[in-house]
Design a protein around this motif. Structure first.
Motif: not given
Length: 341
Positions: A139-142, A170-172, A294-299
């Motif tokens: 996530y940090h890299g993208m 993540i890119a998608k 964590n916020q984005h992954f869970a969502q």
């Protein structure tokens, strides 16, 4: 102090000698250690899963030279991600039964100050193994380094690995128009497109990478998320669109092959003409990075936009060395976890 019944001893894996080439089983030893009750302010955690990552190979060198990541010491266990349950506590901050995440490494029982353990809520994810992933790096890299967004054409090297398998998704999720991945077998190529949602993928062993990539991205790539180095970096330069952003997060070709993979040739004139932005990065797992992921992954899990590719290796802590060896050989897909109990 509160505690469950503790065994007298537990097992841990230690580094037996520094690694100069590819690790072997002779580089490790299994030891029995006392599982004593905690002293004031400390807790004892019974681990459930350990995480195995490619960077562990680098940390086994006598002088790894990785900032913010201390190398492993002979006679000591490798540190790394783990998750478990508190089974004894002499701290008001953690109670018996709490689930915690930490970096205390390859051991059945971890003992230390309560502050080195991060309490998590098991209901956040489908299983405890979901907490141990390399999504923070992806996530940090993208998102922060490459700033991928709507309409981008993205190329991810080592796309079936622990970081790459999440980076493409993540890119998608962030609106990329076309996401391309590379892998080292036909099975993994199919896995990228059929399971992980990559729009296209290719086997870097099937021919010149630049030619294969150019066919899939005839108008060039806007973002390159590199985890390999070597030929794949050189190819991405040739296929880069104007103003392409390169996020360099790893050099697996140097970790699993000869050292030349860490020294790709840079076509400087092409880089200048196309104004390629090259950003090497390291992820230190700051609280802000952890929270953002964590916020984005869970969502995204709830929305069905992402899955967690992972391999669980059975066999307890003793299985960790072989799991690392097989990971470096390319035997697994996604994140690699060792199940303790």
């Amino acid at each position: 102090m509160t505690a469950q019944t503790l065994p007298k001893t537990g097992k841990e894996v230690r580094l037996a000698r520094y690694v100069t080439d590819q690790p072997s089983m002779e580089d490790f030893e299994v030891a029995e250690v006392e599982a004593a009750a905690p002293t004031a302010g400390n807790v004892v955690v019974h681990n459930r899963y350990l995480q195995v990552t490619a960077v562990m190979r680098d940390l086994m060198a006598e002088d790894p030279g990785l900032p913010m990541m201390p190398g492993y010491k002979v006679g000591e266990r490798p540190w790394g991600g783990a998750i478990g349950v508190v089974v004894a506590s002499d701290s008001p901050d953690l109670a018996v039964g709490d689930t915690v995440q930490h970096l205390d490494g390859w051991t059945e029982y971890s003992t230390g100050p309560a502050g080195q353990y991060f309490k998590v809520e098991p209901s956040w994810y489908p299983g405890l193994e979901y907490f141990l992933n390399q999504g923070i790096t992806a996530y940090h890299g993208m998102a922060d380094v490459a700033e991928v967004g709507e309409g981008d054409v993205v190329f991810v090297s080592n796309a079936a690995g622990g970081v790459g398998s999440l980076a493409g998704q993540i890119a998608k999720a962030r609106g990329a128009k076309l996401v391309i991945g590379s892998a080292g077998s036909a099975e993994k190529v199919a896995y990228l497109t059929e399971v992980l949602g990559y729009d296209a993928a290719f086997n870097y062993k099937d021919g010149p990478v630049a030619e294969q990539l150019a066919k899939l991205a005839p108008d060039g790539i806007d973002v390159f998320f590199d985890l390999v180095g070597g030929e794949q970096f050189e190819a991405a330069v040739q296929v880069a669109a104007q103003g392409a952003r390169f996020a360099l997060g790893g050099a697996v070709s140097a970790q699993t092959g000869d050292a030349q993979g860490a020294f790709p040739r840079l076509d400087i004139m092409t880089g200048i003409i196309r104004q390629i932005v090259i950003k090497p990065f390291s992820t230190y797992h700051t609280p802000e990075q952890i929270q953002a992921w964590n916020q984005h992954f869970a969502q995204w899990l709830q929305e069905g936009k992402i899955v967690l590719p992972h391999t669980v290796v059975e066999g307890g802590v003793e299985a960790a060395p072989e799991a690392l060896i097989n990971l470096l050989r390319g035997a697994y897909k996604g994140n690699v976890l060792v199940k303790i109990s």
